[in-house]
Design an enzyme around this catalytic site. Structure first.
Site, PDB file in Angstrom:
ATOM      1  N   CYS A  56      -6.861  -4.483 -11.064  1.00 56.58           N
ATOM      2  CA  CYS A  56      -7.851  -5.426 -10.543  1.00 56.58           C
ATOM      3  C   CYS A  56      -9.257  -4.971 -10.875  1.00 56.58           C
ATOM      4  O   CYS A  56     -10.138  -5.774 -11.085  1.00 56.58           O
ATOM      5  CB  CYS A  56      -7.763  -5.522  -9.017  1.00 56.58           C
ATOM      6  SG  CYS A  56      -6.121  -5.784  -8.459  1.00 56.58           S
ATOM      7  N   ASN A  59      -1.692   2.655  -4.793  1.00 53.05           N
ATOM      8  CA  ASN A  59      -1.467   2.121  -6.135  1.00 53.05           C
ATOM      9  C   ASN A  59      -2.193   2.874  -7.238  1.00 53.05           C
ATOM     10  O   ASN A  59      -1.851   2.743  -8.397  1.00 53.05           O
ATOM     11  CB  ASN A  59      -1.877   0.638  -6.192  1.00 53.05           C
ATOM     12  CG  ASN A  59      -3.258   0.403  -5.619  1.00 53.05           C
ATOM     13  OD1 ASN A  59      -3.549   0.782  -4.487  1.00 53.05           O
ATOM     14  ND2 ASN A  59      -4.132  -0.214  -6.396  1.00 53.05           N
ATOM     15  N   SER A  72       5.450  -7.572  -3.476  1.00 54.78           N
ATOM     16  CA  SER A  72       5.147  -8.455  -4.604  1.00 54.78           C
ATOM     17  C   SER A  72       6.257  -8.345  -5.635  1.00 54.78           C
ATOM     18  O   SER A  72       6.597  -7.240  -6.067  1.00 54.78           O
ATOM     19  CB  SER A  72       3.818  -8.021  -5.223  1.00 54.78           C
ATOM     20  OG  SER A  72       3.476  -8.883  -6.267  1.00 54.78           O
ATOM     21  N   GLN A  98       3.620  -0.974  -3.647  1.00 56.92           N
ATOM     22  CA  GLN A  98       3.906   0.071  -4.643  1.00 56.92           C
ATOM     23  C   GLN A  98       5.061   0.973  -4.222  1.00 56.92           C
ATOM     24  O   GLN A  98       5.572   1.746  -5.030  1.00 56.92           O
ATOM     25  CB  GLN A  98       2.650   0.913  -4.899  1.00 56.92           C
ATOM     26  CG  GLN A  98       1.487   0.122  -5.484  1.00 56.92           C
ATOM     27  CD  GLN A  98       1.703  -0.305  -6.945  1.00 56.92           C
ATOM     28  OE1 GLN A  98       2.587   0.205  -7.648  1.00 56.92           O
ATOM     29  NE2 GLN A  98       0.908  -1.251  -7.401  1.00 56.92           N
TER      30      GLN A  98
HETATM   31  N1  PLP Z   1      -1.292  -4.343  -2.774  1.00 55.04           N
HETATM   32  C1  PLP Z   1      -1.126  -3.364  -3.668  1.00 55.04           C
HETATM   33  C2  PLP Z   1      -0.957  -1.959  -3.195  1.00 55.04           C
HETATM   34  C3  PLP Z   1      -1.103  -3.652  -5.035  1.00 55.04           C
HETATM   35  O1  PLP Z   1      -0.941  -2.671  -5.916  1.00 55.04           O
HETATM   36  C4  PLP Z   1      -1.275  -4.997  -5.443  1.00 55.04           C
HETATM   37  C5  PLP Z   1      -1.316  -5.342  -6.880  1.00 55.04           C
HETATM   38  O2  PLP Z   1      -2.026  -4.747  -7.656  1.00 55.04           O
HETATM   39  C6  PLP Z   1      -1.439  -5.981  -4.451  1.00 55.04           C
HETATM   40  C7  PLP Z   1      -1.446  -5.621  -3.143  1.00 55.04           C
HETATM   41  C8  PLP Z   1      -1.618  -7.432  -4.820  1.00 55.04           C
HETATM   42  O3  PLP Z   1      -0.429  -7.966  -5.332  1.00 55.04           O
HETATM   43  P1  PLP Z   1      -0.347  -9.374  -6.050  1.00 55.04           P
HETATM   44  O4  PLP Z   1      -0.676  -9.113  -7.489  1.00 55.04           O
HETATM   45  O5  PLP Z   1       1.072  -9.814  -5.890  1.00 55.04           O
HETATM   46  O6  PLP Z   1      -1.290 -10.301  -5.378  1.00 55.04           O
END
Ligand code: PLP
Length: 396
Positions: free
Chosen positions: A346, A169, A217, A197
């Site tokens: 995040c 990501n 997601s 992603q």
């Molecule tokens: N995994 C990856 C690679 C992500 O980029 C994200 C979101 O930033 C997530 C998991 C988490 O997704 P969600 O926002 O739906 O909890």
């Protein structure tokens, strides 16, 4: 400093995306008030419940088809990819441990993942350790790629679950999912892929990859926030992570968010259909931006992405700006109407350099100036041009 611009340009699509038309249309009926609007609990026996159930099962079948699952009942709807990641890893580790113990094995059992995973995967380590599992990290090749050889060195007969993402990501590295899955299977371990992603940017083929579990997601592909998909291949050992009323075939309790799920299915279908054309457009913009940024002395690409490369996501540009902190630049650009991030959304409140850049060996001072531009379906070359002009002003 320039006056605040009225038009904002959004180039942070790896963090989240605007709702697409198809998703908005699918969810619109649920936004109406009163008993004439659809509102049923998909688990109720009466007609209002059965109507909701039929929307839910239609969405499940469409998502299964779009992701190339074997069957619709392998699709579990969740509250987002964080939940999907946690459930897959912890649920499969517990399920596989039960199976191993029945076969007379006593461990110590291990879960393996990579250093460049999203926090939703890495942070499961705490729960796994509390549950008695060992947790081991596999290295990457310096460009973010986890090679099958590196994974072979870490997995052994006590490894129950391996989790490696399909695409990173922050820097966009694409992982060899099918090969990594084969290494895990050869060692007798289950394989989970966080494909959040990858969806809509590269082809996703669950059958072809051969994985046991995968996370997605909706909000990363034009769907609503708080709706995720967990793919769990039939017969995969799994202990429900969210026990309760037994919805989703006992694998994820909680009344289903039919509105969000209808929106998610529409968005996922649209993203998969648009993927080839969007990827080609985004790749041209990515290459152009890397070339222009690379000509600026203080800008250092976080990974070397050759022009036209299909080994990195088509929509992500990640650079470090020497002598700057990400947050300063993000705010400077925001004042000029440009929305981007420094690494993952995040971590954007944190001053620590990202764990992904650390795992790539980027020096700490440089990593503090990380910027990520992520190109969405709606972006055009004019947005990239506007970003570049604003960026030059911001660092001047
Ligand atoms: N995994 C990856 C690679 C992500 O980029 C994200 C979101 O930033 C997530 C998991 C988490 O997704 P969600 O926002 O739906 O909890």
């Amino acid at each position: 400093m320039q006056a605040m611009q009225t038009k904002r340009i959004y180039l942070d699509n790896a963090a989240t995306t605007p709702l697409c038309d198809a998703a908005a249309k699918a969810m619109a009926p649920y936004m109406e008030s009163g008993a004439q609007a659809p509102f049923g609990n998909a688990n109720s026996l009466h007609s209002i419940g059965r109507e909701a159930f039929s929307v839910l099962e239609d969405a499940r079948a469409r998502v299964a088809r779009a992701l190339k699952a074997h069957r619709p009942d392998e699709i579990i709807f969740t509250g987002g990819a964080t939940e999907s990641d946690n459930s897959a890893i912890v649920g499969m580790a517990l399920g596989a441990r039960e199976r191993a113990r029945l076969a007379g094995k006593h461990g110590p059992f291990k879960v393996v993942t990579s250093r460049i995973e999203h926090e939703a995967v890495l942070e499961t380590s705490h729960m796994l350790r509390a549950l008695g599992f060992e947790f081991e990290l596999v290295d990457n090749d310096g460009l973010g790629r986890v090679t099958p050889e590196a994974l072979k060195r870490v997995v052994d007969e006590n490894t129950l679950v391996v989790s490696v993402m399909a695409a990173n990501n922050e820097v966009g590295t694409i992982e060899p999912v099918a090969e990594l899955c084969s290494v895990a299977h050869a060692a007798g371990a289950l394989f989970h892929v966080d494909a959040v992603q990858a969806l809509g940017k590269i082809p996703v083929d669950l059958k072809g990859w051969g994985v046991d579990a995968a996370s997605f997601s909706a909000h990363k592909v034009g769907g609503p926030k708080g709706v995720g998909v967990l793919y769990l291949a039939a017969k995969t050992p799994y202990v429900a992570y969210l026990p309760g009323g037994g919805q989703e075939n006992g694998r994820r309790s909680g009344t289903q968010n039919v509105c969000g799920i209808a929106g998610a299915a529409a968005a996922i279908e649209f993203a998969v259909a648009e993927q080839p054309a969007y990827a080609a457009r985004a790749r041209a913009m990515r290459d152009d931006l890397y070339a222009r940024l690379g000509a600026i002395k203080r800008v250092v690409p976080s990974v070397c992405v050759p022009c036209g490369s299909e080994e990195f996501l088509p929509n992500i540009v990640n650079v470090c700006v020497r002598g700057f902190e990400s947050q300063t630049l993000i705010l400077q650009l925001d004042m000029r109407g440009i929305c981007i991030s420094g690494g993952s959304a995040c971590a954007s409140g944190s001053l620590d350099p990202s764990h992904v850049l650390s795992a790539l060996g980027v020096e700490r001072n440089l990593a503090q100036g990380e910027l990520r531009v992520s190109i969405g379906v709606e972006n055009t070359q004019a947005d990239i041009d506007a970003f570049f002009e604003a960026f030059k002003e911001a660092i001047a």
